[in-house]
Design a protein around this motif. Structure first.
Motif, PDB file in Angstrom:
ATOM      1  N   GLY A  88      38.983  32.733  54.570  1.00 28.38           N
ATOM      2  CA  GLY A  88      39.665  33.168  56.384  1.00 28.38           C
ATOM      3  C   GLY A  88      38.638  34.630  56.130  1.00 28.38           C
ATOM      4  O   GLY A  88      38.617  35.587  55.691  1.00 28.38           O
ATOM      5  N   GLY A  89      38.538  34.427  57.904  1.00 29.07           N
ATOM      6  CA  GLY A  89      37.337  35.360  57.951  1.00 29.07           C
ATOM      7  C   GLY A  89      38.371  36.698  58.635  1.00 29.07           C
ATOM      8  O   GLY A  89      39.873  36.376  59.089  1.00 29.07           O
ATOM      9  N   CYS A  90      38.537  38.095  58.925  1.00 30.89           N
ATOM     10  CA  CYS A  90      38.954  39.359  59.133  1.00 30.89           C
ATOM     11  C   CYS A  90      39.159  39.157  61.154  1.00 30.89           C
ATOM     12  O   CYS A  90      39.649  39.451  61.356  1.00 30.89           O
ATOM     13  CB  CYS A  90      37.910  40.245  59.211  1.00 30.89           C
ATOM     14  SG  CYS A  90      36.677  40.865  59.847  1.00 30.89           S
ATOM     15  N   GLY A  91      37.717  38.271  61.268  1.00 29.39           N
ATOM     16  CA  GLY A  91      37.405  38.890  62.985  1.00 29.39           C
ATOM     17  C   GLY A  91      36.999  39.961  63.336  1.00 29.39           C
ATOM     18  O   GLY A  91      36.845  40.059  65.518  1.00 29.39           O
ATOM     19  N   HIS A  92      36.344  40.951  63.038  1.00 30.27           N
ATOM     20  CA  HIS A  92      35.636  41.912  63.448  1.00 30.27           C
ATOM     21  C   HIS A  92      34.521  42.140  63.053  1.00 30.27           C
ATOM     22  O   HIS A  92      33.849  43.182  63.377  1.00 30.27           O
ATOM     23  CB  HIS A  92      36.857  43.294  63.067  1.00 30.27           C
ATOM     24  CG  HIS A  92      38.534  43.067  63.356  1.00 30.27           C
ATOM     25  ND1 HIS A  92      38.946  43.530  65.022  1.00 30.27           N
ATOM     26  CD2 HIS A  92      40.248  42.883  62.986  1.00 30.27           C
ATOM     27  CE1 HIS A  92      39.876  42.719  64.908  1.00 30.27           C
ATOM     28  NE2 HIS A  92      40.724  42.893  63.980  1.00 30.27           N
ATOM     29  N   CYS A  93      34.266  41.570  61.824  1.00 25.38           N
ATOM     30  CA  CYS A  93      33.065  42.184  60.662  1.00 25.38           C
ATOM     31  C   CYS A  93      32.130  41.666  61.629  1.00 25.38           C
ATOM     32  O   CYS A  93      32.161  40.497  62.584  1.00 25.38           O
ATOM     33  CB  CYS A  93      32.730  41.703  60.030  1.00 25.38           C
ATOM     34  SG  CYS A  93      33.167  40.254  59.261  1.00 25.38           S
ATOM     35  N   PRO A  94      30.842  41.555  61.989  1.00 24.11           N
ATOM     36  CA  PRO A  94      29.447  41.024  62.148  1.00 24.11           C
ATOM     37  C   PRO A  94      29.615  39.483  61.605  1.00 24.11           C
ATOM     38  O   PRO A  94      29.110  38.800  62.765  1.00 24.11           O
ATOM     39  CB  PRO A  94      28.130  42.121  61.426  1.00 24.11           C
ATOM     40  CG  PRO A  94      28.885  42.973  60.835  1.00 24.11           C
ATOM     41  CD  PRO A  94      29.835  42.988  60.739  1.00 24.11           C
ATOM     42  N   GLU A  95      29.885  39.145  60.746  1.00 21.65           N
ATOM     43  CA  GLU A  95      29.381  38.142  60.343  1.00 21.65           C
ATOM     44  C   GLU A  95      30.739  36.775  61.184  1.00 21.65           C
ATOM     45  O   GLU A  95      30.113  36.091  61.373  1.00 21.65           O
ATOM     46  CB  GLU A  95      30.112  37.803  58.912  1.00 21.65           C
ATOM     47  CG  GLU A  95      28.860  38.340  57.721  1.00 21.65           C
ATOM     48  CD  GLU A  95      27.755  37.762  58.313  1.00 21.65           C
ATOM     49  OE1 GLU A  95      27.317  36.486  59.135  1.00 21.65           O
ATOM     50  OE2 GLU A  95      26.063  38.712  57.833  1.00 21.65           O
ATOM     51  N   CYS A  96      31.913  37.557  61.264  1.00 23.86           N
ATOM     52  CA  CYS A  96      33.014  36.485  62.012  1.00 23.86           C
ATOM     53  C   CYS A  96      32.137  37.088  63.258  1.00 23.86           C
ATOM     54  O   CYS A  96      32.509  35.213  63.959  1.00 23.86           O
ATOM     55  CB  CYS A  96      34.136  37.878  62.252  1.00 23.86           C
ATOM     56  SG  CYS A  96      34.853  37.623  60.675  1.00 23.86           S
ATOM     57  N   HIS A  97      31.448  37.536  64.317  1.00 25.76           N
ATOM     58  CA  HIS A  97      31.273  37.839  65.257  1.00 25.76           C
ATOM     59  C   HIS A  97      30.408  36.661  65.822  1.00 25.76           C
ATOM     60  O   HIS A  97      30.073  36.004  66.412  1.00 25.76           O
ATOM     61  CB  HIS A  97      30.738  39.136  65.558  1.00 25.76           C
ATOM     62  CG  HIS A  97      31.972  40.301  65.916  1.00 25.76           C
ATOM     63  ND1 HIS A  97      31.775  41.135  65.699  1.00 25.76           N
ATOM     64  CD2 HIS A  97      32.640  40.314  65.987  1.00 25.76           C
ATOM     65  CE1 HIS A  97      32.767  41.675  66.062  1.00 25.76           C
ATOM     66  NE2 HIS A  97      34.167  41.465  66.112  1.00 25.76           N
ATOM     67  N   VAL A 103      31.296  34.116  55.220  1.00 26.09           N
ATOM     68  CA  VAL A 103      31.173  35.026  54.394  1.00 26.09           C
ATOM     69  C   VAL A 103      30.952  36.029  54.727  1.00 26.09           C
ATOM     70  O   VAL A 103      30.193  36.821  55.263  1.00 26.09           O
ATOM     71  CB  VAL A 103      29.666  34.928  54.297  1.00 26.09           C
ATOM     72  CG1 VAL A 103      28.507  33.497  53.414  1.00 26.09           C
ATOM     73  CG2 VAL A 103      28.694  34.821  55.527  1.00 26.09           C
ATOM     74  N   CYS A 104      32.605  36.232  55.412  1.00 30.43           N
ATOM     75  CA  CYS A 104      33.484  37.735  56.618  1.00 30.43           C
ATOM     76  C   CYS A 104      33.116  38.671  55.107  1.00 30.43           C
ATOM     77  O   CYS A 104      33.060  38.800  54.395  1.00 30.43           O
ATOM     78  CB  CYS A 104      34.550  37.434  56.932  1.00 30.43           C
ATOM     79  SG  CYS A 104      35.609  38.740  57.419  1.00 30.43           S
ATOM     80  N   HIS A 105      32.930  39.793  56.312  1.00 36.18           N
ATOM     81  CA  HIS A 105      32.865  41.083  54.739  1.00 36.18           C
ATOM     82  C   HIS A 105      33.808  41.876  54.662  1.00 36.18           C
ATOM     83  O   HIS A 105      34.543  42.609  53.449  1.00 36.18           O
ATOM     84  CB  HIS A 105      32.251  42.140  55.981  1.00 36.18           C
ATOM     85  CG  HIS A 105      30.766  42.256  55.880  1.00 36.18           C
ATOM     86  ND1 HIS A 105      29.904  43.000  55.795  1.00 36.18           N
ATOM     87  CD2 HIS A 105      30.255  41.339  57.137  1.00 36.18           C
ATOM     88  CE1 HIS A 105      29.097  42.843  54.979  1.00 36.18           C
ATOM     89  NE2 HIS A 105      28.857  41.636  57.007  1.00 36.18           N
ATOM     90  N   ASN A 106      35.550  41.220  55.617  1.00 39.59           N
ATOM     91  CA  ASN A 106      36.886  41.844  54.639  1.00 39.59           C
ATOM     92  C   ASN A 106      37.705  40.952  54.697  1.00 39.59           C
ATOM     93  O   ASN A 106      38.419  40.236  55.139  1.00 39.59           O
ATOM     94  CB  ASN A 106      37.156  42.133  55.667  1.00 39.59           C
ATOM     95  CG  ASN A 106      36.713  43.680  56.175  1.00 39.59           C
ATOM     96  OD1 ASN A 106      36.335  44.534  54.758  1.00 39.59           O
ATOM     97  ND2 ASN A 106      36.224  43.793  57.430  1.00 39.59           N
ATOM     98  N   GLN A 107      37.341  39.196  53.763  1.00 39.85           N
ATOM     99  CA  GLN A 107      38.000  38.282  53.734  1.00 39.85           C
ATOM    100  C   GLN A 107      38.788  38.137  53.252  1.00 39.85           C
ATOM    101  O   GLN A 107      39.995  39.121  52.753  1.00 39.85           O
ATOM    102  CB  GLN A 107      37.136  37.020  52.459  1.00 39.85           C
ATOM    103  CG  GLN A 107      35.690  37.167  52.728  1.00 39.85           C
ATOM    104  CD  GLN A 107      35.352  36.400  51.255  1.00 39.85           C
ATOM    105  OE1 GLN A 107      35.186  35.630  50.596  1.00 39.85           O
ATOM    106  NE2 GLN A 107      33.089  36.231  51.848  1.00 39.85           N
TER     107      GLN A 107
HETATM  108 ZN   LIG Z   1      34.684  39.079  59.269  1.00 38.70          ZN
END
Ligand SMILES: [Zn+2]
Ligand SMILES: [Zn+2]
Length: 346
Positions: A88-97, A103-107
């Motif tokens: 799942g993504g954090c919704g705030h990192c560049p990959e989520c955007h 590949v979210c930075h804060n999975q």
């Molecule tokens: Zn993220």
């Protein structure tokens, strides 16, 4: 609630009673209706996953019904049937955007970064971003089998490999990942060559659409066999096992400008395999990974399931109880059966 927990790596997990989780502000709590047992759970249990903090509740292939929502959740309500991809993504990192939550930075990975679904209830973070609605026509056990192996294969074949009708696709390893990939590539109109050492798995591969099979135990040279069947090499080849030998073969059996997709995990002693880099340069091969799939890409996959083009229910093996999951988990390294094992009784 009942839950399976381990307090040390390699030590037998226990079935215990734990307090029920409360939802995060942005999250929900699900009543777990089905959760798959996966080799990744075994890797976590033996200590191969740096994200796991002890004590730990495993389980990342889940489907269930929402019982509580945090105050910031807008898309979901109690009673909704849902599932999640394992990342799942954090919704705030560049990959989520950029829409690449896989590949979210804060999975958020239930069963790895947080407690998972070998329990009656599980907490899921960033529910508006990470949850997927589950149509009534898809059973919970089938849905649970989607979130890890099936979606990773879907992303490998569709989004990373960009497989097209008429192409040759080689799939090395016919476990849960490989059989999923065979079904998905065949549904897209590709010709699939399935490779494994077990004849019963190759038989299942043919039943799921493989055009040809290679038994790696009785074939002297697997790469030559695939090159011959495909008339010069596969357009796309997957290592669905996660082994230095299958990875190597999967790269070598490509035609020029072909794509290798690494789907099977390479952990522990296998984390830095030898690759034929001279061939990769000379033939302009592409080497890609596949790590789960974004929740929003279920929008493409789910209609193929509802229309019957994909039949993930065929990959479900046996259903077991939460108590039986302890033995299933610790014997996962030598599990030789076909089909995924899913916990459906809690
Ligand atoms: Zn993220
Ligand atoms: Zn898994």
């Amino acid at each position: 609630m009942k839950a399976v927990i381990y307090e040390a790596f390699n030590q037998r997990p226990k079935l215990v009673s734990l307090p029920e989780p409360a939802p995060e502000r942005h999250g929900v709590v699900l009543k777990v209706e089905a959760t798959g047992v996966c080799r990744s759970d075994w890797h976590g249990w033996v200590g191969h996953d740096a994200d796991i903090v002890l004590p730990h509740v495993p389980g990342h292939e889940l489907a269930g019904v929402i019982v509580a929502t945090g105050k910031d959740v807008t898309r979901w309500k109690a009673g909704d049937r849902v599932t999640v991809p394992f990342v799942g993504g954090c919704g705030h990192c560049p990959e989520c955007h950029a829409g690449h939550q896989q590949v979210c930075h804060n999975q958020f990975q239930p069963g790895f970064t947080h407690w998972g679904s070998f329990a009656e209830f599980v907490s899921i973070h960033n529910a508006d971003l990470n949850l997927v609605a589950l149509p009534d026509a898809v059973e919970f056990a089938t849905a649970a089998s989607l979130g890890c192996r099936f979606v990773t294969s879907f992303r490998a074949v569709v989004d990373q490999g960009k497989v097209a009708a008429g192409q040759w696709v080689a799939v090395h390893g016919c476990g849960g990942v490989g059989l999923s990939a065979i079904m998905i590539a065949s549904a897209l109109g590709a010709n699939v060559v399935a490779i494994d050492i077990a004849e019963d798995k190759l038989e299942l591969a043919r039943a799921l659409g493989a055009a040809a099979t290679v038994n790696a135990r009785s074939t002297a040279n697997v790469v030559e066999a695939v090159m011959e069947i495909t008339g010069g090499g596969a357009h796309v080849s997957l290592d669905a096992l996660g082994n230095p030998q299958t990875c190597f073969n999967s790269i070598l059996n490509l035609r020029r400008r072909g794509k290798h997709v690494q789907v099977g995990l390479m952990l522990g002693d296998h984390s830095t395999p030898v690759v034929p880099m001279s061939r990769i340069v000379a033939h302009e091969l592409e080497i890609l990974g596949s790590h789960g799939m974004q929740a929003h890409r279920y929008d493409v996959m789910m209609p193929m399931i509802l229309s019957g083009k994909l039949k993930p229910e065929l990959l479900v093996g046996k259903t077991i109880s939460l108590e039986e999951s302890i033995d299933a988990l610790i014997s996962m390294d030598r599990f030789q059966g076909t089909g995924t094992t899913v916990i459906t009784r809690f």
